[in-house]
Design an enzyme around this catalytic site. Structure first.
Site, PDB file in Angstrom:
ATOM      1  N   HIS A   1     -12.163  11.745   1.758  1.00  0.00           N
ATOM      2  CA  HIS A   1     -12.145  10.325   2.107  1.00  0.00           C
ATOM      3  C   HIS A   1     -12.113  10.060   3.605  1.00  0.00           C
ATOM      4  CE1 HIS A   1     -11.446   6.082   1.617  1.00  0.00           C
ATOM      5  NE2 HIS A   1     -10.298   6.132   2.256  1.00  0.00           N
TER       6      HIS A   1
ATOM      7  N   GLN B   1      -8.480  14.306   4.811  1.00  0.00           N
ATOM      8  CA  GLN B   1      -7.822  13.567   3.725  1.00  0.00           C
ATOM      9  C   GLN B   1      -8.703  13.433   2.490  1.00  0.00           C
ATOM     10  OE1 GLN B   1      -6.745   9.108   3.936  1.00  0.00           O
ATOM     11  NE2 GLN B   1      -4.776  10.129   3.753  1.00  0.00           N
TER      12      GLN B   1
ATOM     13  N   LEU C   1     -15.209   4.855  -4.038  1.00  0.00           N
ATOM     14  CA  LEU C   1     -13.774   4.626  -3.850  1.00  0.00           C
ATOM     15  C   LEU C   1     -13.253   3.513  -4.760  1.00  0.00           C
ATOM     16  CD1 LEU C   1     -11.198   5.117  -2.109  1.00  0.00           C
ATOM     17  CD2 LEU C   1     -12.003   3.268  -0.655  1.00  0.00           C
TER      18      LEU C   1
ATOM     19  N   ARG D   1      -3.164  10.217   6.643  1.00  0.00           N
ATOM     20  CA  ARG D   1      -3.200   8.804   7.009  1.00  0.00           C
ATOM     21  C   ARG D   1      -2.705   7.913   5.870  1.00  0.00           C
ATOM     22  NH1 ARG D   1      -6.630   4.752   6.010  1.00  0.00           N
ATOM     23  NH2 ARG D   1      -8.339   6.010   5.200  1.00  0.00           N
TER      24      ARG D   1
ATOM     25  N   HIS E   1      -8.897  11.309  -1.060  1.00  0.00           N
ATOM     26  CA  HIS E   1      -8.370  10.086  -1.675  1.00  0.00           C
ATOM     27  C   HIS E   1      -8.174  10.346  -3.154  1.00  0.00           C
ATOM     28  CE1 HIS E   1      -7.838   5.952  -2.879  1.00  0.00           C
ATOM     29  NE2 HIS E   1      -7.861   5.570  -1.621  1.00  0.00           N
TER      30      HIS E   1
ATOM     31  N   GLU F   1      -6.958   1.941  -3.009  1.00  0.00           N
ATOM     32  CA  GLU F   1      -5.522   2.100  -3.207  1.00  0.00           C
ATOM     33  C   GLU F   1      -4.868   0.749  -3.495  1.00  0.00           C
ATOM     34  OE1 GLU F   1      -3.756   4.885  -0.471  1.00  0.00           O
ATOM     35  OE2 GLU F   1      -2.005   3.603  -0.273  1.00  0.00           O
TER      36      GLU F   1
ATOM     37  N   PHE G   1       0.854  -1.180   0.000  1.00  0.00           N
ATOM     38  CA  PHE G   1       0.000   0.000   0.000  1.00  0.00           C
ATOM     39  C   PHE G   1       0.893   1.235   0.000  1.00  0.00           C
ATOM     40  CE2 PHE G   1      -4.634   0.615   0.702  1.00  0.00           C
ATOM     41  CZ  PHE G   1      -5.047  -0.609   0.224  1.00  0.00           C
TER      42      PHE G   1
ATOM     43  N   ARG H   1      -1.331   9.522  -0.064  1.00  0.00           N
ATOM     44  CA  ARG H   1      -2.543  10.027  -0.694  1.00  0.00           C
ATOM     45  C   ARG H   1      -2.541  11.529  -0.942  1.00  0.00           C
ATOM     46  NH1 ARG H   1      -6.730   6.177   2.678  1.00  0.00           N
ATOM     47  NH2 ARG H   1      -6.227   4.327   1.448  1.00  0.00           N
TER      48      ARG H   1
END
Lengths: 566, 317
Positions: A344, A233, A245, A380, A235, A248, A119, A279
């Site tokens: 997000h 945040q 979404l 994050r 995304h 990721e 990730f 991100r």
């Protein structure tokens, strides 16, 4: 008003709330979980790509929990409390193993052990997953476990409205049964707010419709501080135009971002980590591409997964494939998936320490996205949120147990406060004519997106603050057309809007105050991170129309701030 | 790449409900584009036109199971259905939305799902691992191929659409219904589980009550195939103790179908009936058939297929 009494009341039935409830009830204390929705409808279900974990004997041989903590701290642009990041990393393996024991169907390696993948922002691959429906898989596992013990009372489709406190400690929660609008005072020795995030504040969000920031606003009204509220945040890969979404995990499995000229543009923004940069960096890169005319008409770029092969895509990225097909009419095995950034996650939240305890009110705890531990800092990393819900849900549950063990009964009567809280809900909509929640809501979502979004500056933020204050004024003329007592969703939408506006004001004000760029908070007028002045947590209280802002230091253990390059 | 966009004006007729007024229809007109989901259409109706409309919705990406309803009569998740697709499919800009069947109405599109949740909880929907594993003395390993099979049936999102569409649920109070069977099978088949006997007691009798109409298969928004879970559960039948009449009849029927095909390559209706229900039961049925003028169908003489050896080879697998 009707009354109930519990040792602990947990607001929210997502992963954090259920985990806390599980721990509290296991220790023999009575626990009630209040949720706007049936537990498996919680937003945790929407988490896709995975849960990060260093598992002893089943990780990359070069990896360690220290690398994991470091990645988290660097990803969060050094606003992370380092003791929290260490705890997260060191407990990650055991939490994944626990969920496995309870039946979670993690994807497997050929030898039967739990599989892992990359990730964004990870030095070594450490994300564990169930296809790309990891949140759903874990939420069902945990709900099924918790509901089986018979020790937790579930109040689902109940609307938690107000925290009841006295001078020093929390005394309970006032909530409405949504089916008949009857208000209840849940008396409690401890309250855990695990009410999730606030995506509905933004025009574009990957969040569920239920994410309206109720927990944060409830805390603010009870004179409790939010920590780091300016950190929101975005995304990078939300499906165009529905904002669903696209995990990721797609990039973790090798997907590549491309602009309308067919260029792999991440080479310009993060030459080493490319598409797997964190991100905030990827989101800004995409917006820059679009702004500079290299996006597709309509304003999006493409995510290419076609080279992964149909079989692999359908097994490991089933939801991404399905969503692209169903909602954008694109066959991801052959074509680019149209994506753009959308809101997000909320890094900010109710101020708590690493045990989930809030310093303002005795007996108040928070966990999950509702809390700011702070383990995500300014940004994050992907697959740290599922981990946080479970690790800190459990830590919080255990801390509540300790708290209950030494609890002494307060003597003062608090019933009047509860009745006032009930009245305050009706006060919001007591008018017979005026505006509906929708008129105000849509404006709020546009202002937040426009002025408190991916790129921010002084003028925009000032504008946002003054516009939100106007909306807050307008809200005094809000009324409810539906006079029925049965499942009156209009009434609850109005209460949600009140919550959203209070929170929006705090976000915009604290963002205006932070004159630097750090992680997801990007100021075009202050584009550099400024550790000299701003390596500190924001602490914000709401008092009338005023947002009272103070700061407190970030906890450092072993990692000195360094420039964040990928 | 540029996405094709189209727009349309749509009239959405919602079947509304309140305790005081009962059911009534209300129309809303709105503009949609190629990408508008029904949840988004409903959200816009609620925030722009009529805040009194009540419905459930949460994730808008078909993983939370909140927004089950009937769209032009079809049981669907509103989020997983695009308005324009429905306009095209039915060739009309007028679309009806109704609450799910079977469940009690609460308000507008919101129905009471308590019955559904009770069904789900009846099958003990959780893993019961061994004590060794719980105490950390052993670890689970799960083959990737087992994970794949279980995951298929574990993806039930508790939306209730299959139960609302299931005729057997309405006829037979002892039948647990499709979703509960999918969930039950997911744990019955899990090699890590330790309460197989108890699960068989809960599941087998009910599994033989399914009528194989495939409605659950057709409406499931996650392609779980509850009916397949029921078929696979029936395969555990021989392990069940204290067999009920329903189980015995079911097993006899399966045996009869098998031997009929083994002998003749066909399902010989009357012969299967006779072996399943015995002479007395079948005679009662004959009288009923005679009365309704359908006896001739029961008396059709069927010939065995040629190449019966090939059929037997297939049956043996």
């Amino acid at each position: 008003m009707e009354k109930l009494s519990y040792d602990a009341v947990i607001i929210g039935a997502g992963l954090a709330g259920l985990m806390a409830a599980h721990e509290i009830s296991k220790a023999g204390y009575s626990a009630a979980v209040i949720s706007k929705v049936f537990p498996t409808r919680s937003h945790s279900a929407a988490a896709e790509g995975g849960i990060a974990a260093y598992v002893n004997g089943n990780s990359d041989p070069n990896d360690s929990p220290d690398y994991m903590a470091y990645d988290t701290i660097k990803g969060g642009d050094y606003l992370v409390d380092q003791d929290a990041a260490e705890l997260l990393a060191y407990k990650s393996g055991e939490i994944v193993e626990l969920l496995e024991k309870w039946g979670a169907l993690f994807n497997r390696q050929p030898d039967g052990r739990i599989a892992l993948r990359y990730f964004g922002g990870q030095t070594y691959p450490r994300t564990r997953f169930v296809g790309d429906k990891t949140g759903m898989a874990l939420l069902h596992t945990l709900y099924e476990r918790t509901s089986g013990s018979g020790k937790v009372d579930f109040y689902f489709e109940w609307f938690a409205w107000e925290l009841i406190r006295d001078e020093s400690r929390v005394r309970g929660v006032v909530a409405f049964d949504m089916r008949n609008m009857v208000p209840f005072f849940f008396k409690a020795k401890a309250v855990v707010i695990a009410a999730g995030g606030m995506g509905m504040l933004y025009r574009h969000t990957t969040n569920s419709y239920i994410g309206t920031g109720d927990g944060y606003a409830m805390a603010l009204r009870a004179r409790v501080a939010l920590k780091d509220p300016e950190f929101v945040q975005f995304h990078p890969t939300a499906l165009y135009p529905s904002d669903i979404l696209i995990s990721e995990a797609a990039r973790g499995e090798g997907a590549v971002l491309k602009n309308a000229k067919g260029e792999r543009f991440m080479t310009r923004y993060a030459p080493k980590k490319l598409d797997l940069a964190p991100r905030d960096i990827v989101s800004r890169a995409i917006i820059t591409e679009i702004k500079e005319g290299r996006g597709f008409p309509g304003g999006y770029v493409g995510l290419d997964i076609s080279h992964l092969g149909e079989e692999y895509i359908k097994e490991r990225l089933a939801l991404a494939y399905e969503a692209a097909k169903t909602f954008s009419g694109v066959d991801a095995t052959k074509e680019l998936i149209p994506i753009r950034p959308a809101h997000h996650y909320y890094m900010g939240g109710i101020d708590v320490d690493i045990t989930g305890k809030n310093p303002d009110v005795i007996g108040l705890f928070a966990a999950g996205e509702a809390a700011c531990v702070s383990v995500h800092g300014a940004n994050r990393l992907g697959s740290n949120s599922l981990l946080e819900t479970l690790v800190f849900g459990r830590e919080t549950g255990n801390e509540v147990v300790k708290f209950l063990q030494s609890f002494t009964e307060p003597s003062s009567d608090i019933d009047k406060e509860a009745e006032k809280a009930e009245q305050s809900a009706y006060d919001i909509v007591k008018k017979e004519s005026g505006v509906h929640f929708g008129d105000i809501l849509e404006k709020l979502r546009d202002y937040m997106w426009e002025f408190v979004g991916i790129y921010r500056d002084e003028n925009g933020l000032k504008n946002a603050v003054s516009e939100i204050l106007k909306l807050r004024e307008q809200m005094k003329n809000m009324y409810v057309l539906d006079k029925s007592k049965v499942y009156n969703t209009e009434f609850y939408n109005a209460l949600e809007l009140k919550n959203m506006i209070d929170l929006g004001l705090v976000i915009a004000s604290t963002a205006l105050n932070r004159k630097e760029s750090r992680g997801a908070h990007y100021r075009t007028d202050y584009p550099k991170r400024d550790d000299q002045n701003w390596l500190k947590h924001t602490i914000a209280y709401l008092s009338g129309n005023t947002v009272e802002i103070t700061y407190k230091p970030v906890k450092m253990t072993k990692w000195k701030p360094e420039e964040r390059v990928y | 790449m540029s996405l094709k966009n189209e727009e349309a004006e749509v009239i959405i007729k919602v079947k509304r409900y309140t305790q005081e007024k009962g059911f009534y229809w209300q129309e809303y007109k709105l503009k949609v584009d190629r990408f508008t989901q029904f949840t988004e259409a409903l959200r816009r109706i609620k925030s722009e036109q009529d805040p009194t409309l009540a419905y459930r919705a949460s994730c808008h990406m078909a993983v939370c199971g909140s927004c089950g309803m009937k769209i032009n009569g079809e049981p669907k998740l509103a989020c997983k259905t695009l308005v324009l697709d429905v306009i095209k499919k039915y060739g009309s800009n007028v679309i009806t939305i109704e609450p799910m069947d079977y469940f009690k109405p609460v308000k507008d599109l919101v129905v009471d799902l308590d019955d559904f949740y009770n069904r789900m909880h009846k099958v003990k929907p959780r893993l019961y691992p061994s004590n060794e594993v719980l105490e950390g003395k052993a670890e689970h390993r799960l083959k990737p191929e087992d994970q794949k099979v279980l995951w298929k049936f574990a993806q039930c999102i508790w939306c209730g659409l299959c139960v609302s569409a299931c005729p057997a649920v309405q006829e037979d109070p002892e039948f647990l219904g499709p979703a509960a069977h999918a969930k039950g099978f997911r744990f019955l088949a899990d090699p890590r589980d330790t309460i197989t006997e108890e699960r068989l007691k809960i599941l087998i009798d009910s599994a033989w009550r399914c009528t194989y109409c495939y409605m659950c298969y057709n409406v499931c928004p996650r392609d779980i195939e509850p009916v397949t879970a029921i078929k696979k559960t029936r395969a555990f039948s021989r392990l069940a103790k204290d067999k009920t009449e329903v189980i015995k009849t079911g097993e006899k029927h399966t045996e009869a179908v098998h031997s009929s095909i083994f002998d003749s390559g066909k399902i010989m209706g009357s012969r299967v009936y006779l072996s399943t229900y015995g002479l007395l039961g079948s005679m009662k049925e004959m009288i009923f058939l005679m009365q309704s003028g359908k006896l001739k169908y029961a008396l059709v003489k069927e010939k065995a297929v040629e190449n019966i050896q090939e059929v037997r080879k297939l049956l043996r697998g």
